[in-house]
Design a protein around this motif. Sequence first.
Motif, PDB file in Angstrom:
ATOM      1  N   UNK A  29       2.223  -5.127 -25.048  1.00 58.46           N
ATOM      2  CA  UNK A  29       2.970  -5.750 -23.956  1.00 58.46           C
ATOM      3  C   UNK A  29       3.708  -4.696 -23.142  1.00 58.46           C
ATOM      4  N   UNK A  30       4.244  -3.676 -23.816  1.00 57.12           N
ATOM      5  CA  UNK A  30       4.928  -2.598 -23.100  1.00 57.12           C
ATOM      6  C   UNK A  30       3.947  -1.842 -22.208  1.00 57.12           C
ATOM      7  N   UNK A  31       2.751  -1.569 -22.713  1.00 48.19           N
ATOM      8  CA  UNK A  31       1.756  -0.881 -21.896  1.00 48.19           C
ATOM      9  C   UNK A  31       1.351  -1.708 -20.687  1.00 48.19           C
ATOM     10  N   UNK A  32       1.223  -3.011 -20.851  1.00 44.82           N
ATOM     11  CA  UNK A  32       0.888  -3.885 -19.729  1.00 44.82           C
ATOM     12  C   UNK A  32       2.007  -3.850 -18.692  1.00 44.82           C
ATOM     13  N   UNK A  33       3.251  -3.840 -19.161  1.00 42.68           N
ATOM     14  CA  UNK A  33       4.386  -3.756 -18.239  1.00 42.68           C
ATOM     15  C   UNK A  33       4.400  -2.455 -17.453  1.00 42.68           C
ATOM     16  N   UNK A  34       4.128  -1.355 -18.121  1.00 43.99           N
ATOM     17  CA  UNK A  34       4.091  -0.055 -17.437  1.00 43.99           C
ATOM     18  C   UNK A  34       2.943  -0.031 -16.436  1.00 43.99           C
ATOM     19  N   UNK A  35       1.788  -0.542 -16.818  1.00 44.02           N
ATOM     20  CA  UNK A  35       0.646  -0.575 -15.904  1.00 44.02           C
ATOM     21  C   UNK A  35       0.958  -1.433 -14.681  1.00 44.02           C
ATOM     22  N   UNK A  36       1.646  -2.545 -14.879  1.00 43.64           N
ATOM     23  CA  UNK A  36       2.004  -3.414 -13.751  1.00 43.64           C
ATOM     24  C   UNK A  36       2.946  -2.699 -12.793  1.00 43.64           C
ATOM     25  N   UNK A  37       3.899  -1.951 -13.335  1.00 39.31           N
ATOM     26  CA  UNK A  37       4.825  -1.197 -12.478  1.00 39.31           C
ATOM     27  C   UNK A  37       4.076  -0.140 -11.687  1.00 39.31           C
ATOM     28  N   UNK A  38       3.143   0.552 -12.317  1.00 34.22           N
ATOM     29  CA  UNK A  38       2.366   1.581 -11.623  1.00 34.22           C
ATOM     30  C   UNK A  38       1.536   0.958 -10.500  1.00 34.22           C
ATOM     31  N   UNK A  39       0.918  -0.173 -10.763  1.00 34.73           N
ATOM     32  CA  UNK A  39       0.116  -0.843  -9.731  1.00 34.73           C
ATOM     33  C   UNK A  39       0.987  -1.260  -8.552  1.00 34.73           C
ATOM     34  N   UNK A  40       2.153  -1.802  -8.843  1.00 31.26           N
ATOM     35  CA  UNK A  40       3.064  -2.214  -7.765  1.00 31.26           C
ATOM     36  C   UNK A  40       3.508  -1.011  -6.948  1.00 31.26           C
ATOM     37  N   UNK A  41       3.799   0.100  -7.609  1.00 32.72           N
ATOM     38  CA  UNK A  41       4.196   1.315  -6.877  1.00 32.72           C
ATOM     39  C   UNK A  41       3.066   1.837  -6.002  1.00 32.72           C
ATOM     40  N   UNK A  42       1.851   1.813  -6.511  1.00 30.86           N
ATOM     41  CA  UNK A  42       0.710   2.290  -5.721  1.00 30.86           C
ATOM     42  C   UNK A  42       0.508   1.401  -4.503  1.00 30.86           C
ATOM     43  N   UNK A  43       0.594   0.103  -4.692  1.00 28.25           N
ATOM     44  CA  UNK A  43       0.434  -0.819  -3.559  1.00 28.25           C
ATOM     45  C   UNK A  43       1.542  -0.612  -2.540  1.00 28.25           C
ATOM     46  N   UNK A  44       2.768  -0.425  -3.006  1.00 28.51           N
ATOM     47  CA  UNK A  44       3.887  -0.206  -2.089  1.00 28.51           C
ATOM     48  C   UNK A  44       3.715   1.091  -1.308  1.00 28.51           C
ATOM     49  N   UNK A  45       3.296   2.152  -1.974  1.00 30.97           N
ATOM     50  CA  UNK A  45       3.099   3.427  -1.288  1.00 30.97           C
ATOM     51  C   UNK A  45       1.952   3.357  -0.287  1.00 30.97           C
ATOM     52  N   UNK A  46       0.872   2.662  -0.678  1.00 29.72           N
ATOM     53  CA  UNK A  46      -0.263   2.562   0.247  1.00 29.72           C
ATOM     54  C   UNK A  46       0.098   1.706   1.463  1.00 29.72           C
ATOM     55  N   UNK A  47       0.889   0.667   1.257  1.00 35.22           N
ATOM     56  CA  UNK A  47       1.282  -0.145   2.406  1.00 35.22           C
ATOM     57  C   UNK A  47       2.290   0.593   3.275  1.00 35.22           C
ATOM     58  N   UNK A  48       3.091   1.447   2.669  1.00 38.92           N
ATOM     59  CA  UNK A  48       4.091   2.211   3.431  1.00 38.92           C
ATOM     60  C   UNK A  48       3.439   3.318   4.238  1.00 38.92           C
ATOM     61  N   UNK A  49       2.554   4.084   3.614  1.00 41.79           N
ATOM     62  CA  UNK A  49       1.935   5.221   4.288  1.00 41.79           C
ATOM     63  C   UNK A  49       0.565   4.919   4.864  1.00 41.79           C
ATOM     64  N   UNK A  50       0.004   3.769   4.575  1.00 42.66           N
ATOM     65  CA  UNK A  50      -1.350   3.454   5.006  1.00 42.66           C
ATOM     66  C   UNK A  50      -1.442   2.879   6.407  1.00 42.66           C
ATOM     67  N   UNK A  51      -0.311   2.626   7.057  1.00 42.00           N
ATOM     68  CA  UNK A  51      -0.331   2.013   8.375  1.00 42.00           C
ATOM     69  C   UNK A  51      -0.711   2.991   9.475  1.00 42.00           C
ATOM     70  N   UNK A  52      -0.492   4.240   9.225  1.00 40.27           N
ATOM     71  CA  UNK A  52      -0.847   5.253  10.220  1.00 40.27           C
ATOM     72  C   UNK A  52      -2.361   5.408  10.268  1.00 40.27           C
ATOM     73  N   UNK A  53      -2.879   5.780  11.439  1.00 43.88           N
ATOM     74  CA  UNK A  53      -4.307   6.081  11.488  1.00 43.88           C
ATOM     75  C   UNK A  53      -4.493   7.434  10.823  1.00 43.88           C
ATOM     76  N   UNK A  54      -5.285   7.473   9.807  1.00 45.31           N
ATOM     77  CA  UNK A  54      -5.442   8.704   9.042  1.00 45.31           C
ATOM     78  C   UNK A  54      -4.454   8.760   7.888  1.00 45.31           C
ATOM     79  N   UNK A  55      -3.870   7.624   7.527  1.00 44.94           N
ATOM     80  CA  UNK A  55      -2.938   7.572   6.403  1.00 44.94           C
ATOM     81  C   UNK A  55      -3.677   7.657   5.080  1.00 44.94           C
ATOM     82  N   UNK A  56      -2.934   7.541   4.038  1.00 40.50           N
ATOM     83  CA  UNK A  56      -3.507   7.670   2.693  1.00 40.50           C
ATOM     84  C   UNK A  56      -4.549   6.579   2.438  1.00 40.50           C
ATOM     85  N   UNK A  57      -4.251   5.360   2.833  1.00 39.75           N
ATOM     86  CA  UNK A  57      -5.165   4.252   2.547  1.00 39.75           C
ATOM     87  C   UNK A  57      -6.494   4.428   3.264  1.00 39.75           C
ATOM     88  N   UNK A  58      -6.440   4.759   4.526  1.00 39.12           N
ATOM     89  CA  UNK A  58      -7.700   4.905   5.267  1.00 39.12           C
ATOM     90  C   UNK A  58      -8.479   6.125   4.787  1.00 39.12           C
TER      91      UNK A  58
END
Length: 75
Positions: A29-58
């Motif tokens: 359960x602890x590993x699942x919690x850590x994995x969930x936090x990592x996924x949320x952080x990755x999504x947040x970073x991609x949405x934050x920096x991915x809006x630019x043309x040529x951002x991380x997401x694109x």
Amino acid sequence: MMNKVCSYLYAKVSTIGQYTRNEKGAQAIEYVGVAAVVVVLIIALMSLFGKESGGIASTLVDKVKEAIDKIKIGG
């Protein structure tokens, strides 16, 4: 009569104690919690920096598409 009731209650409390001391699956359960936090952080970073043309997401999507295009199936 009172002896039977006390014995019954003691047996029930003893079995409840076994369930509270059981820590099976706690680490999973602890590993699942850590994995969930990592996924949320990755999504947040991609949405934050991915809006630019040529951002991380694109850039990431382009690299994955290039890798898929290099694979030739049934050639």
